[in-house]
Design an enzyme around this catalytic site. Sequence first.
Site, mmCIF file in Angstrom:
data_model
loop_
_atom_site.group_PDB
_atom_site.id
_atom_site.type_symbol
_atom_site.label_atom_id
_atom_site.label_comp_id
_atom_site.label_asym_id
_atom_site.label_seq_id
_atom_site.Cartn_x
_atom_site.Cartn_y
_atom_site.Cartn_z
ATOM 1 C CD GLU A 127 -53.548 -21.676 82.283
ATOM 2 O OE1 GLU A 127 -52.363 -21.581 82.671
ATOM 3 O OE2 GLU A 127 -53.929 -22.590 81.552
ATOM 4 C CG ASP A 138 -57.693 -20.538 77.914
ATOM 5 O OD1 ASP A 138 -58.003 -20.746 79.100
ATOM 6 O OD2 ASP A 138 -56.516 -20.549 77.513
HETATM 7 NI NI NI Z 1 -55.245 -26.057 82.378
#
Ligand code: NI
Length: 395
Positions: free
Chosen positions: A137, A79
Amino acid sequence: MNYWRQQAAAIRDRLIQMRRHIHKYPELGYKEINTAKYLADILRSEGIDVRENVGRTGIVATIVGAAPGRTIALRADMDALPIHEKTGKPYASSIAGVSHACGHDAHSAILAGTAILLQQHSRQIAGTVKCIFQSAEECPPLGGVLPMIEDGVLEDPRVDAIYALHVTPDLPVGKLGVAKGLAMAASDRVEIKILGSGGHGSAPQQAVDAVLVAAHVVVALQSIVSRNTSPHVPAVLSIGVLRAGYRYNVIADSALLDCTVRTVDNLTRQLMQERIEQIVDGVTRAMGARYELRYTPGYPPASNHPEQVEKVIEAAEVTFGPGSVRLLQQPSLTGEDFAHFLERVPGAFFWLGARLSNGEKQYPAHHPSFDIDEGALPLGVALFCQLIEHELFRE
Ligand code: NI
């Protein structure tokens, strides 16, 4: 030169191409649809088995060895961040307001390259390698890992150990940082809404100025780490957002503070939460305002397992040469949902040196001008492959 260094060097152009493609078309957490498809297509064209939509947008590429054995997982995150890129590079983000300012583009390219090389060597593998490309994340408190675990990523076959890397501008290319034990902090979020009473800028006596109350709250909150927590235990409170007001001559009726809290033990974590509430309560009350507060616990602290740390060090000494490992005495106060994996499976998280080396100014991660030295890409691949060789290759 080390065998895996040679192998990775041979696919260097391909690694750069993958990294730049992902970099140019960044996607936010849970929305990595094109990124996941791009990676899945590449991996499938190499004959690798790929499972898509794991958790939500995560993918898992599985390399099955020629003989039975243990299962080792390698993890990358896919991401991007809601940051508008200002590197001015030819491969800069083509999406306004979204960029790979944390290097997850590099992590995805490194893991894809690793999968490609390991697939080519699958006859030498006894066991299974699971390459986990996780979503979100950067999206605590949930993050992309827990949905993937619920979707069975650690089962069938059961994962025996797991590794992940993160590029860092704190180390030059060819160096690696790893912490024995505690690697990363717990990261929690606090949203505070200060409720004053609006009015005309010329008549403050008729209002409760939310901007002024917020200013006092900001200053008072910063006394927690200097005055309440132990100087021997790391802790951070950062107020990333302070939003208030409508117009220069209008007294704001409310203000919003959005903060991150980083701690490395439960006692400090609890103390931070208590003191934040006490301070917000006291300051707003003293100034005639009210408040709403929401404390959301995020990722837990991440602790490396000693046996896997030793394996990372061993692999780095072989691939990068002796003296290439820096043992980190202090945990990083970044949070990582890789922590959820480390709570369930032995593993290690380490930092891969990626500092720009061509005289360019280096900006930190999450900065709009953040970039890395792409020389780190083949080194990351070589290191992952070396780790798998130590873990799973037949004699
Ligand atoms: Ni990172």
